[in-house]
Scaffold this active site. Sequence first.
Site, PDB file in Angstrom:
ATOM      1  N   ASP A 236      -6.114 -11.376   3.893  1.00 49.05           N
ATOM      2  CA  ASP A 236      -6.670 -10.196   3.230  1.00 49.05           C
ATOM      3  C   ASP A 236      -7.480 -10.671   2.026  1.00 49.05           C
ATOM      4  OD1 ASP A 236      -6.684  -7.197   2.799  1.00 49.05           O
ATOM      5  OD2 ASP A 236      -5.894  -7.885   0.881  1.00 49.05           O
TER       6      ASP A 236
ATOM      7  N   GLU B  46     -10.510  -9.231   8.022  1.00 48.65           N
ATOM      8  CA  GLU B  46     -11.016  -7.872   8.099  1.00 48.65           C
ATOM      9  C   GLU B  46     -12.529  -7.890   8.173  1.00 48.65           C
ATOM     10  OE1 GLU B  46      -9.249  -4.110   5.690  1.00 48.65           O
ATOM     11  OE2 GLU B  46      -9.130  -6.072   4.756  1.00 48.65           O
TER      12      GLU B  46
ATOM     13  N   CYS C 223       2.508   0.567   7.170  1.00 50.67           N
ATOM     14  CA  CYS C 223       3.674  -0.242   6.825  1.00 50.67           C
ATOM     15  C   CYS C 223       3.771  -1.382   7.824  1.00 50.67           C
ATOM     16  CB  CYS C 223       4.938   0.605   6.875  1.00 50.67           C
ATOM     17  SG  CYS C 223       6.427  -0.371   6.633  1.00 50.67           S
TER      18      CYS C 223
ATOM     19  N   CYS D 207       7.442  -0.913   9.859  1.00 47.32           N
ATOM     20  CA  CYS D 207       7.761   0.152  10.808  1.00 47.32           C
ATOM     21  C   CYS D 207       6.533   0.896  11.326  1.00 47.32           C
ATOM     22  CB  CYS D 207       8.734   1.156  10.178  1.00 47.32           C
ATOM     23  SG  CYS D 207       7.990   2.129   8.855  1.00 47.32           S
TER      24      CYS D 207
ATOM     25  N   CYS E 206       6.894   2.217   1.458  1.00 49.43           N
ATOM     26  CA  CYS E 206       7.063   2.949   2.714  1.00 49.43           C
ATOM     27  C   CYS E 206       7.966   4.153   2.463  1.00 49.43           C
ATOM     28  CB  CYS E 206       7.664   2.030   3.769  1.00 49.43           C
ATOM     29  SG  CYS E 206       7.852   2.848   5.352  1.00 49.43           S
TER      30      CYS E 206
ATOM     31  N   CYS F 258      13.219   2.826   6.646  1.00 53.42           N
ATOM     32  CA  CYS F 258      12.597   1.523   6.365  1.00 53.42           C
ATOM     33  C   CYS F 258      12.601   1.238   4.861  1.00 53.42           C
ATOM     34  CB  CYS F 258      11.171   1.523   6.918  1.00 53.42           C
ATOM     35  SG  CYS F 258      10.221   0.079   6.469  1.00 53.42           S
TER      36      CYS F 258
ATOM     37  N   ASP G  82      -1.543  -6.254  -0.884  1.00 56.72           N
ATOM     38  CA  ASP G  82      -2.389  -7.211  -0.155  1.00 56.72           C
ATOM     39  C   ASP G  82      -1.589  -7.978   0.901  1.00 56.72           C
ATOM     40  OD1 ASP G  82      -4.478  -6.449  -1.813  1.00 56.72           O
ATOM     41  OD2 ASP G  82      -3.961  -7.962  -3.308  1.00 56.72           O
TER      42      ASP G  82
HETATM   43 ZN   LIG Z   1       8.116   1.141   6.765  1.00 55.62          ZN
END
Ligand SMILES: [Zn+2]
Length: 412
Positions: A194, A278, A331, A334, A350, A355, A362
Amino acid sequence: MSTIQRAYKTELDLNNVQTTACRKHAGAARWAYNWGLARKQEAYRATGTTPSAMDLHRDLNAVKHTNFPWMYEVSKCAPQEALRNLDAAFAHFFRRVKLKQQGKLSGKVGYPQRKSRKHGLGSFRLTGSIVVFSDAIQLPRLGRLRLKERGYLPTSARILSATVSEHAGHWYVSVLVDQEHIVSANSGPVVGVDLGVKKLATLSDGTEEPNPRHLKQGLRKIKHCQRAVSRKRKGSRNWTKAVHRLACLHRKVANQRANTLHCFTSRLAKTKSVVVIEDLNVSGMLKNHHLAQAIGDVGFGEFRRQLTYKAAWYGCRVMVASRWEPSSKTCSQCGWEDEHLMLADRVFRCQNPECGLALDRDLNAALNLAKLAGSSSESQTACGEESSGQGHVALVKLSPLKQEPDTFDASA
Ligand SMILES: [Zn+2]
């Protein structure tokens, strides 16, 4: 086994006679380029067609003896190769015009411009009998030129051409060679990268690449130098000295930037089997003035260019995630998506009660990118792989709506 073309650039150690000879060659190349450009424009206005580099070279040879006798002081390669460059400049121009017509390009098309001494002495390219020694290079007409660094240029490879260039009073030679190349698959880990503004990059293995911000540090000095230049009478001896000091400072910062980036991209390409990055809209981001300084400093476009060609050398695979992939909002544990994540939120939290992950923003994005490498391997076999000619770049979940024209330019 295959061969690749690779350039090696190193600094020359010239004496005064050699410097003068190099200046003459650069001048002849610049002159030939401008002469060719004018001839092309005249011909186009008169007949609607333009002469090629070969036609121009023939014309130039015909009138050289009577009109431009000074050209016999320089190698015939210098003007010839400059005319080839002019042809290449037009080819790029027409390519970009075509892209613009198709609506795939938002920038300028770049009509070839005259070369001015104001923008530096420039460069010239020589072909023919070029011999490389460990501490010197022998070029046509220029003879044996000493090198500042020993043993860097390859002595045994087949040499295609040598380009001599000037930058802030320093002279360099770049040797293009055809090398035998064995690509062995890299057995390193898969990593998501990233790119950032505060940090150069965050890797999915948890390591961070700090941002050196050479430009920021050098900027104060450059500003100071810039003021010194503007205070002096233009054209005076002191003005010339101040201009040289400023150019040296710019050169230093540019070298530091290049070094940081080369070290980082080399390390990635040598030690990782797959690198997922990216697809950032660099030109769009540069329009944002707050980000412009930092991004320009890091050189995102250059990062990607270097990573792509080095990956091909070291058997690494570069994958580019679509810019519409919500890598920072999702996330990494999850898959829950935070629709309200702001740019200022440095920590990803999150909200999924099962979770509850709290992670550096980052790092979370880098982990998501690394995951894409695994998920896309199935989809690639199903729908065919979007890849470059060398097969080292694949675009993950490419958005069909907006595709950059130069996305797969792996030849650079
Ligand atoms: Zn999560």
